[in-house]
Enzyme design. Structure first.
Site, mmCIF file in Angstrom:
data_model
loop_
_atom_site.group_PDB
_atom_site.id
_atom_site.type_symbol
_atom_site.label_atom_id
_atom_site.label_comp_id
_atom_site.label_asym_id
_atom_site.label_seq_id
_atom_site.Cartn_x
_atom_site.Cartn_y
_atom_site.Cartn_z
ATOM 1 N N GLY A 113 27.547 65.198 44.986
ATOM 2 C CA GLY A 113 28.425 64.035 45.069
ATOM 3 C C GLY A 113 28.914 63.535 43.730
ATOM 4 O O GLY A 113 28.844 62.335 43.440
ATOM 5 N N SER A 114 29.433 64.432 42.890
ATOM 6 C CA SER A 114 29.882 63.978 41.575
ATOM 7 C C SER A 114 31.089 63.040 41.678
ATOM 8 O O SER A 114 31.201 62.094 40.896
ATOM 9 C CB SER A 114 30.195 65.165 40.649
ATOM 10 O OG SER A 114 30.937 66.127 41.330
ATOM 11 N N ALA A 117 29.711 59.635 42.670
ATOM 12 C CA ALA A 117 28.901 59.069 41.577
ATOM 13 C C ALA A 117 29.801 58.583 40.440
ATOM 14 O O ALA A 117 29.569 57.517 39.868
ATOM 15 C CB ALA A 117 27.896 60.103 41.070
ATOM 16 N N ASP A 158 28.227 58.770 50.787
ATOM 17 C CA ASP A 158 27.807 59.170 49.441
ATOM 18 C C ASP A 158 27.886 58.000 48.460
ATOM 19 O O ASP A 158 27.057 57.862 47.558
ATOM 20 C CB ASP A 158 28.641 60.365 48.956
ATOM 21 C CG ASP A 158 30.125 60.272 49.342
ATOM 22 O OD1 ASP A 158 30.538 59.230 49.894
ATOM 23 O OD2 ASP A 158 30.856 61.233 49.085
HETATM 24 O O1 PMV Z 1 29.811 67.816 51.434
HETATM 25 P P1 PMV Z 1 29.199 66.469 51.224
HETATM 26 O O2 PMV Z 1 27.786 66.547 50.754
HETATM 27 O O3 PMV Z 1 30.043 65.587 50.414
HETATM 28 O O4 PMV Z 1 29.075 65.807 52.661
HETATM 29 C C1 PMV Z 1 30.159 65.602 53.499
HETATM 30 C C2 PMV Z 1 29.699 64.882 54.731
HETATM 31 C C3 PMV Z 1 30.784 64.687 55.781
HETATM 32 O O5 PMV Z 1 30.202 63.964 56.855
HETATM 33 C C4 PMV Z 1 31.267 66.031 56.311
HETATM 34 C C5 PMV Z 1 31.977 63.924 55.233
HETATM 35 C C6 PMV Z 1 31.740 62.446 55.021
HETATM 36 O O6 PMV Z 1 32.476 61.852 54.232
HETATM 37 O O7 PMV Z 1 30.848 61.852 55.662
#
Ligand code: PMV
Length: 325
Positions: A113-114, A117, A158
């Site tokens: 999640g850069s 962050a 995130d």
């Molecule tokens: O790929 P990541 O770790 O950023 O996770 C995405 C998660 C999703 O549910 C597919 C998208 C979101 O924004 O929730």
């Protein structure tokens, strides 16, 4: 008031609920203790923003803050930083020139999640630099607006992990953000070596949803049910049940079409070596998998490595964004 502020912000890993959380359901997310630092410094050059981000090969990027460029016209590596500044400045009617430097302990390829962050770290640093009081929820709302401005899609989970830290139960857009006290989280992380593009995968799921609307809604409901039961299992430290729920959730992700051969190999290898449950984490297509392991950790690590995965040794339940200096 000082002329320079540094923040550090943790990465994140999705425990359960990925994709469904984009469609008004809930998820579980933990912050990981690999941190991204943002230093913001006032400069004498009004309306000029200079960005240095050596980890993503950005050196001395110059941006004129008086031009509110569409974010797609900005180079990818600086979009989140520039949009964060524009949104914060707009909200607080500021014009000061700035220098921003970002450095990260984690590779942007891990899916930790850069982008989220750097968005949270930049806004938190600006708030401190200009003595603007922002509650966690206000910081979340501005960061979420920024992410939607840049990439158009996303649940915001995130950003919540980056701000609150620890372990959270989260619902789309921050409708519910509930910190959970668990004390420990016996998870192993396996990196596939493949960088996944979250936006592409979210759009892929949207296309499948257009075609199989009811089926997909049922899968999202099942995901949410697994999340709710997983939350209870977590709070009770019922690792056996949490593991089973993680594996059930993996079946749902497979049905959404977001798993991959490399993820499946690592997940099967981990289960075969004694993990209580295993699943992909995040958008899928690559990035990381998680294995719940309360014994035989060495065998599970070896099994993941033997099929080409890289075990990442990262503490979980990390502290949320903080001002370092
Ligand atoms: O790929 P990541 O770790 O950023 O996770 C995405 C998660 C999703 O549910 C597919 C998208 C979101 O924004 O929730």
């Amino acid at each position: 008031m000082s002329s320079s502020v540094t923040t550090s912000t943790p990465g994140k890993l999705m425990l359960m609920g990925e994709h469904a959380v984009v469609y008004d359901r809930g998820c579980l997310v933990t912050a990981v203790d690999q941190r991204l630092r943002v230093t913001v410094t006032k400069s004498n050059n009004p309306q000029q923003l200079t960005v240095n981000a050596p980890d993503v090969q950005v050196s001395g990027y110059q941006h004129d803050l008086s031009h509110d460029k569409d974010s797609t016209d900005l180079p990818k590596a600086v979009r989140f930083v520039v949009k964060s500044v524009q949104n914060f400045y707009q909200q607080n009617q500021l014009q000061t020139g700035l220098q921003i430097e970002t450095t990260s302990e984690f590779a942007s390829t891990f899916g930790f999640g850069s982008s989220s962050a750097v968005t949270v770290g930049t806004i938190a640093a600006l708030a401190n630099l200009f003595a603007v009081e922002l509650s966690k929820k206000e910081l979340f709302d501005l960061a979420y607006k920024t992410v939607l401005d840049v990439q158009g899609v996303g649940s915001g989970f995130d950003l919540a992990a980056a701000i609150w830290g620890g372990l959270l139960y989260f619902e789309t857009g921050g409708k519910v953000i509930e910190p959970l006290e668990v004390g420990q989280l016996p998870l192993l992380i396996g990196y596939t070596g493949v960088k996944a593009d979250t936006v592409t995968l979210v759009k892929q799921v949207a296309t499948r949803k257009e075609r199989y609307s009811e089926l997909m809604d049922t899968i999202f409901d099942l995901s949410w049910e697994a999340v709710k039961q997983g939350k209870t299992a977590l709070l009770n430290h019922d690792w056996q049940e949490l593991g089973e729920l993680m594996s059930i959730h993996q079946g749902l992700s497979y049905a959404l079409g977001v798993s991959s051969i490399q993820l499946e190999k690592q997940i099967m290898a981990a289960l075969d070596a004694g993990a209580l449950g295993a699943k992909l984490s995040g958008a899928g297509g690559g990035d990381c998998m998680l294995a719940l392991v309360t014994s035989n950790a060495d065998s599970v690590k070896e099994a993941i490595s033997n099929v080409g995965g890289q075990v990442l040794d990262v503490p979980l339940l990390a502290q949320g964004v903080r001002v370092e200096s």
